[in-house]
Design an enzyme around this catalytic site. Sequence first.
Site, PDB file in Angstrom:
ATOM      1  N   ILE A  21       0.834  -1.197   0.000  1.00  0.00           N
ATOM      2  CA  ILE A  21       0.000   0.000   0.000  1.00  0.00           C
ATOM      3  C   ILE A  21       0.870   1.249   0.000  1.00  0.00           C
ATOM      4  O   ILE A  21       0.566   2.238  -0.678  1.00  0.00           O
ATOM      5  CB  ILE A  21      -0.955  -0.015   1.207  1.00  0.00           C
ATOM      6  CG1 ILE A  21      -1.989  -1.135   1.059  1.00  0.00           C
ATOM      7  CG2 ILE A  21      -1.662   1.337   1.353  1.00  0.00           C
ATOM      8  CD1 ILE A  21      -2.847  -1.357   2.295  1.00  0.00           C
ATOM      9  N   ASP A  67      13.659   3.174  11.257  1.00  0.00           N
ATOM     10  CA  ASP A  67      12.769   2.220  11.916  1.00  0.00           C
ATOM     11  C   ASP A  67      11.729   3.028  12.673  1.00  0.00           C
ATOM     12  O   ASP A  67      12.037   3.686  13.670  1.00  0.00           O
ATOM     13  CB  ASP A  67      13.567   1.336  12.872  1.00  0.00           C
ATOM     14  CG  ASP A  67      12.704   0.283  13.553  1.00  0.00           C
ATOM     15  OD1 ASP A  67      11.455   0.358  13.451  1.00  0.00           O
ATOM     16  OD2 ASP A  67      13.269  -0.612  14.207  1.00  0.00           O
ATOM     17  N   ASN A  94       2.174   4.820   7.142  1.00  0.00           N
ATOM     18  CA  ASN A  94       1.745   3.543   6.584  1.00  0.00           C
ATOM     19  C   ASN A  94       2.499   2.357   7.180  1.00  0.00           C
ATOM     20  O   ASN A  94       2.004   1.230   7.139  1.00  0.00           O
ATOM     21  CB  ASN A  94       1.948   3.562   5.062  1.00  0.00           C
ATOM     22  CG  ASN A  94       1.722   2.210   4.430  1.00  0.00           C
ATOM     23  OD1 ASN A  94       0.591   1.777   4.256  1.00  0.00           O
ATOM     24  ND2 ASN A  94       2.808   1.523   4.074  1.00  0.00           N
ATOM     25  N   SER A 144      -6.990  -0.540  10.542  1.00  0.00           N
ATOM     26  CA  SER A 144      -7.340  -1.748   9.805  1.00  0.00           C
ATOM     27  C   SER A 144      -8.776  -2.121  10.144  1.00  0.00           C
ATOM     28  O   SER A 144      -9.250  -1.873  11.257  1.00  0.00           O
ATOM     29  CB  SER A 144      -6.422  -2.915  10.192  1.00  0.00           C
ATOM     30  OG  SER A 144      -6.906  -4.142   9.668  1.00  0.00           O
ATOM     31  N   TYR A 157      -2.665  -8.028  16.852  1.00  0.00           N
ATOM     32  CA  TYR A 157      -2.643  -7.076  15.737  1.00  0.00           C
ATOM     33  C   TYR A 157      -3.881  -6.185  15.765  1.00  0.00           C
ATOM     34  O   TYR A 157      -3.785  -4.960  15.617  1.00  0.00           O
ATOM     35  CB  TYR A 157      -2.571  -7.837  14.412  1.00  0.00           C
ATOM     36  CG  TYR A 157      -2.642  -6.943  13.192  1.00  0.00           C
ATOM     37  CD1 TYR A 157      -1.514  -6.280  12.724  1.00  0.00           C
ATOM     38  CD2 TYR A 157      -3.842  -6.773  12.508  1.00  0.00           C
ATOM     39  CE1 TYR A 157      -1.576  -5.460  11.598  1.00  0.00           C
ATOM     40  CE2 TYR A 157      -3.912  -5.958  11.381  1.00  0.00           C
ATOM     41  CZ  TYR A 157      -2.780  -5.306  10.933  1.00  0.00           C
ATOM     42  OH  TYR A 157      -2.848  -4.491   9.832  1.00  0.00           O
ATOM     43  N   LYS A 161      -4.204  -1.994  16.036  1.00  0.00           N
ATOM     44  CA  LYS A 161      -4.848  -1.153  15.032  1.00  0.00           C
ATOM     45  C   LYS A 161      -6.086  -0.450  15.575  1.00  0.00           C
ATOM     46  O   LYS A 161      -6.490   0.603  15.067  1.00  0.00           O
ATOM     47  CB  LYS A 161      -5.208  -2.003  13.802  1.00  0.00           C
ATOM     48  CG  LYS A 161      -3.995  -2.453  12.996  1.00  0.00           C
ATOM     49  CD  LYS A 161      -3.215  -1.261  12.447  1.00  0.00           C
ATOM     50  CE  LYS A 161      -2.119  -1.683  11.491  1.00  0.00           C
ATOM     51  NZ  LYS A 161      -1.422  -0.526  10.882  1.00  0.00           N
ATOM     52  N   THR A 192      -1.420  -7.672  -0.786  1.00  0.00           N
ATOM     53  CA  THR A 192      -0.029  -7.364  -0.485  1.00  0.00           C
ATOM     54  C   THR A 192       0.610  -8.603   0.136  1.00  0.00           C
ATOM     55  O   THR A 192      -0.054  -9.611   0.386  1.00  0.00           O
ATOM     56  CB  THR A 192       0.077  -6.197   0.518  1.00  0.00           C
ATOM     57  OG1 THR A 192      -0.466  -6.617   1.778  1.00  0.00           O
ATOM     58  CG2 THR A 192      -0.674  -4.977   0.019  1.00  0.00           C
TER      59      THR A 192
END
Length: 257
Positions: A21, A67, A94, A144, A157, A161, A192
């Site tokens: 993305i 980073d 992103n 997300s 995860y 998000k 992706t």
Amino acid sequence: MTSTSSLAGKRVLITGGSSGIGAAVVRRLAAQGATVAVNYRSDQEAAEALVGELRDSGCAASAFPADIGERTQTHELVGAVVSEFGGLDLLVSNAGIEHFGALETITQADFDRLFQTNVAGQLFITQAAVAAMTDGGRIVLSSSVSARLAVRQHALYAASKAAIPAMVRNLAPELAERNIAINAVAPGATATRMAGYAPNYVHPALADVPFPALMRSMSALGRLAQPDEIAATVTFLLSPEASFITGTTIEADGGWN
């Protein structure tokens, strides 16, 4: 390259911009005349190849290593971009990392790694960018659709998000005092490298269902998003057409159930 786009001449930093993305966002913004800073963590070859592609097309672009999980590096990154470009107008945060794993397998190191990049990294790159921006800046963070879905072995995860909509909602009134807008995009499943992990973690009862068929059953459009479709939403939020939108997270998920 000459552009009459409303983004012509804008200086924009895209973190995690060397692939997926992020790379789609880079290409779309460059095509609209923006000067793009392509951040990467480890894939220097991909970042420099993308920058070379853009320069060959007459676009202004440079690659910057950092980073995003390290606060010092995020501030040094913004400083390097400002030094080369003479300022910063737009930020697309992103960069992020994926994680699947059962509850009993999650370690402190897993938690720290996910939240350091996906949450703290987005907060501190925003902090650094805002300090460098003049009035009228625009920021887009990365959430997300996982933040509102129940997906097997995806809790860590999803939690990382889920912090992002709260972040943009609460930063919006503070940044509005400087005429800076902040929003987020919450993509659905996108074609992706990160999407390649998903088929391995479907419910055991669905293990024999082909992934394309599973996708058709889970979303109104019945397919993965293409990276450029997510990039289009990001670009809209950076544009003057989104002038009355701030503190909002837009789901670009194809009607995910």
